[in-house]
Design an enzyme around this catalytic site. Structure first.
Site, PDB file in Angstrom:
ATOM      1  CG  ASN A   8      44.417  36.284  45.621  1.00  0.00           C
ATOM      2  OD1 ASN A   8      44.293  35.312  45.687  1.00  0.00           O
ATOM      3  ND2 ASN A   8      43.001  36.972  45.818  1.00  0.00           N
ATOM      4  CG  ASP A   9      47.935  41.440  45.015  1.00  0.00           C
ATOM      5  OD1 ASP A   9      47.893  41.348  43.634  1.00  0.00           O
ATOM      6  OD2 ASP A   9      47.119  42.147  45.548  1.00  0.00           O
ATOM      7  CG  HIS A  24      37.990  41.710  40.310  1.00  0.00           C
ATOM      8  ND1 HIS A  24      39.045  42.613  39.797  1.00  0.00           N
ATOM      9  CD2 HIS A  24      38.158  41.644  41.880  1.00  0.00           C
ATOM     10  CE1 HIS A  24      39.803  42.723  41.080  1.00  0.00           C
ATOM     11  NE2 HIS A  24      39.027  42.499  42.227  1.00  0.00           N
ATOM     12  NE  ARG A  52      39.149  41.050  47.107  1.00  0.00           N
ATOM     13  CZ  ARG A  52      39.020  39.786  47.227  1.00  0.00           C
ATOM     14  NH1 ARG A  52      37.833  39.236  47.643  1.00  0.00           N
ATOM     15  NH2 ARG A  52      40.066  39.055  47.324  1.00  0.00           N
ATOM     16  NE  ARG A  68      44.930  39.217  41.469  1.00  0.00           N
ATOM     17  CZ  ARG A  68      44.422  39.785  42.676  1.00  0.00           C
ATOM     18  NH1 ARG A  68      45.429  40.324  43.587  1.00  0.00           N
ATOM     19  NH2 ARG A  68      43.373  39.533  42.914  1.00  0.00           N
ATOM     20  CD  GLU A  91      47.885  43.250  49.239  1.00  0.00           C
ATOM     21  OE1 GLU A  91      47.268  42.376  48.508  1.00  0.00           O
ATOM     22  OE2 GLU A  91      47.623  44.183  49.478  1.00  0.00           O
ATOM     23  NE  ARG A 149      41.688  45.268  50.192  1.00  0.00           N
ATOM     24  CZ  ARG A 149      41.728  44.383  49.089  1.00  0.00           C
ATOM     25  NH1 ARG A 149      42.711  43.476  49.255  1.00  0.00           N
ATOM     26  NH2 ARG A 149      41.028  44.536  47.994  1.00  0.00           N
ATOM     27  CB  CYS A 160      42.143  37.295  53.311  1.00  0.00           C
ATOM     28  SG  CYS A 160      42.993  38.492  52.582  1.00  0.00           S
TER      29      CYS A 160
HETATM   30  C1  PEP Z   1      44.981  39.396  47.593  1.00  0.00           C
HETATM   31  O1  PEP Z   1      45.768  39.841  47.074  1.00  0.00           O
HETATM   32  O2  PEP Z   1      45.200  37.889  48.010  1.00  0.00           O
HETATM   33  C2  PEP Z   1      43.651  39.689  48.376  1.00  0.00           C
HETATM   34  C3  PEP Z   1      42.869  39.020  49.014  1.00  0.00           C
HETATM   35  O3  PEP Z   1      43.290  41.007  47.581  1.00  0.00           O
HETATM   36  P1  PEP Z   1      42.776  41.275  46.393  1.00  0.00           P
HETATM   37  O4  PEP Z   1      42.510  40.011  45.721  1.00  0.00           O
HETATM   38  O5  PEP Z   1      41.685  42.048  46.518  1.00  0.00           O
HETATM   39  O6  PEP Z   1      43.973  41.771  45.742  1.00  0.00           O
HETATM   40 MG    MG Z   2      45.696  42.009  47.041  1.00  0.00          MG
END
Ligand code: PEP
Ligand code: MG
Length: 590
Positions: free
Chosen positions: A469-470, A201, A308, A480, A446, A344, A517
């Site tokens: 990302n996930d 983050h 988010r 991650r 994801e 979301r 995203c």
């Molecule tokens: C992701 O997992 O790519 C995503 C957009 O959600 P977050 O980064 O909030 O887990």
């Molecule tokens: Mg995610």
């Protein structure tokens, strides 16, 4: 580390995660391990001085927080302001003050050692209380305790951040989102941290504030001192420490050229987002809070592809009420409409929600009770949020809102959420508070199994949003947030590309929109790759929109699609990236 250390000049290498160039003085932030703060005996005649040192640190901390509360980016966020107000209350707590002073005198120890033991005892005491309000207080005590400790140590004339008039570069082992909120973005030119991952983050926040940033800079904290002159190259990932004057001049002119090129990009913002061969590509923004809407509008996003919504839950010491959520969401809806907004539902695990009561510590939280799993287990949390979203949508005549469910792994989860949404919509409609029909309900893709089953999901869901990302984390079995395995976190791994293509194809065949995203969407190096795999809707950090639009306009869809098969046939991420580099149209603004 290399360079001429005799003259104090050396370079460190890191990973660039927020582009740009920065020049400024180092401002080092330290985290204290409460268990290892050294104890130093204090002679009886020096005890008054030690107590005064502690009182002075309290006073400085108080002034710092009062100054922070005056900053525009904190004033405009009630949630962040509330955190600092809670810190002020703790600083003024007479019991805490008395306890530290008493222990300094009784144990004849230095203020830092005593303070850290008091913070530890107090936070553990509060953490064990059953009332969730008190558990939140434990977090505040540790947070504010770090500030007092820093100020105890800083007695030797160190300036607080506010005193650096010319802008600084933050140096730290790691940063929490609340520490980043602590900075005045006008004073922070760059950030370099020793740990961190591109999708943590802190990295996401640095990008959203457009602050050039490096992570994973080895030996950073022990080799850089406060006040060192630093140059950050947020493109190549180098950090230069105390460079000679000619190098600084050269760097400055590069920085000016870069800023001028940004202005050109900025001027191109109102151009349509279409490829060279005329295919429109929707470019939307990811946000985390109401204040991010400014950047969405300034960067001409087509809408919000990912809101988010966790922020409101993380920054309060209790669950937000329906009315509070309606207020925040209405602000977003009224400012962003008539553009589309995708809410979301909360993506949090038990470990992040002490207000759920009881300790929810899990061995593998990323694989555990989080996101939709938690929400379906505690449907009252989901219901409150969905009611607030539907009510907030009514502040404009023709809302274009969508609801997105995180971490869906089974169709049953989706179906249950659909029922809940229908019940709430009917209920609100009879009260004259909700829309005539439920808004589109989609899922985050994801989890690899969901991507592989995309065709089955496509028959029922209204849309897909790929959370790369996930998806990367779960496909490659790489946490991650873990720096030690960060080299294995490869968003361009061919296995990931195959899953992306699977989802893009399933969506296209069923006529269901597919957005991507995750952070991959905001990286212009990969725009051609994503276009080639069949994706036409991207959602990203607002600060990345200018560059990605530029990349969209440079690529032709036909060229990109011609690359898909060779890319999918690659055996490694390195091969994928090499191929992409060779095929990319020439770029001016890297
Ligand atoms: C992701 O997992 O790519 C995503 C957009 O959600 P977050 O980064 O909030 O887990
Ligand atoms: Mg995610």
């Amino acid at each position: 580390m290399f360079g001429n250390e005799l003259q104090g000049f050396f370079m460190l290498k890191g990973l660039a995660i927020s582009p740009g160039y920065a020049l400024g003085k180092a401002f080092c932030i330290r985290h204290f391990q409460l268990d290892t703060v050294p104890s130093v005996s204090v002679a009886p005649q020096a005890l008054d001085h030690e107590v005064a040192r502690f009182q002075n640190a309290l006073q400085i901390s108080r002034t710092e927080i009062l100054n922070l509360l005056e900053l525009p980016h904190i004033k405009s966020s009630l949630e962040i302001a509330n955190i600092f107000q809670a810190h002020l209350t703790l600083l003024d707590d007479p019991d805490l003050k008395k306890e530290v002073e008493k222990r300094i005198r009784d144990r004849r120890l230095n203020a830092e050692a005593v303070l850290s033991s008091v913070i530890k005892d107090y936070s553990e005491f509060f953490r064990k209380l059953p009332d969730p309000q008190f558990q939140g207080k434990a977090i505040d005590i540790v947070d504010v305790g770090q500030r007092i400790l820093r100020n105890c140590e800083g007695e030797a004339g160190l300036q607080p951040l506010a005193d650096f008039k010319e802008g600084v570069i933050i140096i730290a082992e790691n940063l929490t989102p609340s520490e980043i909120a602590d900075f005045d973005p006008r004073r922070v030119r760059g950030i370099a941290i020793e740990e961190g991952t591109p999708t943590s983050h802190a990295s996401i926040l640095a990008r959203s504030l457009s602050i050039p940033a490096l992570i994973q800079v080895k030996n950073l904290v022990r080799s850089v001192s406060r006040g060192d002159l630093l140059l950050i190259d947020g493109i190549t990932g180098t950090l230069e420490v105390n460079p000679p004057a000619p190098r600084v001049e050269e760097f400055q002119s590069r920085l000016h050229r870069y800023e001028a090129s940004l202005q050109t990009l900025q001027a191109n913002l109102s151009q349509p987002s279409v490829t060279r061969d005329g295919t429109p590509v929707s470019l939307q923004a990811n946000i985390g809070k109401l204040q991010d809407v400014d950047a969405v509008l300034a960067n001409h996003a087509d809408g919000i592809g990912l809101y988010r919504t966790e922020f409101a839950y993380l920054t309060r010491r209790r669950f937000p009420t329906e009315e509070e959520l309606v207020e925040t969401y209405s602000g977003v809806v009224s400012r962003v409409s008539p553009r589309e907004i995708t809410f979301r539902t909360i993506d949090l695990g038990g470990e992040k929600l002490p207000h759920l009561g009881g300790e929810v510590l899990e061995k593998n939280p990323e694989l555990g009770w989080r996101a939709i799993r938690m929400a379906l287990d505690r449907p009252e949390i989901l219901r409150t949020q969905v009611r607030a979203i539907l009510r907030a949508s009514q502040v404009v005549p023709h809302p274009r809102i969508k609801i997105l469910l995180p971490m869906i792994s089974t169709l049953q989860e989706y179906r249950r959420c659909r029922e809940i949404l229908a019940e709430i919509q009917e209920d609100l409609q009879t009260q004259g508070l909700g829309p005539q029909v439920p808004p589109p309900l989609g899922i985050m893709v994801e989890i690899p199994s969901t991507a592989l089953m995309a065709r089955a999901f496509a028959r029922e869901v209204d849309f897909f949003s790929i959370g790369s990302n996930d998806l990367v984390q779960y496909t490659l079995a790489v946490d991650r947030t873990n720096t030690r395995v960060a080299h294995l976190y490869q968003p361009t791994h061919p296995a990931v590309l195959r899953l992306l293509r699977e989802v893009a194809q399933a969506g296209r065949e069923a006529g269901k929109p597919v957005t991507i995203c995750g952070e991959l969407a905001g990286d212009p190096r990969f725009t051609g790759l994503l276009l080639g795999l069949g994706l036409r809707q991207f959602s990203m950090n607002p600060a990345s929109l200018t560059r990605v639009k530029q990349a969209v306009r440079e690529w032709s869809c036909q060229d990109a699609e011609g690359l898909a098969e060779p890319l999918l046939a690659c055996s490694t991420a390195e091969e994928v990236e090499d191929l992409l580099r060779q095929a990319a149209p020439p770029r001016e603004h890297d």
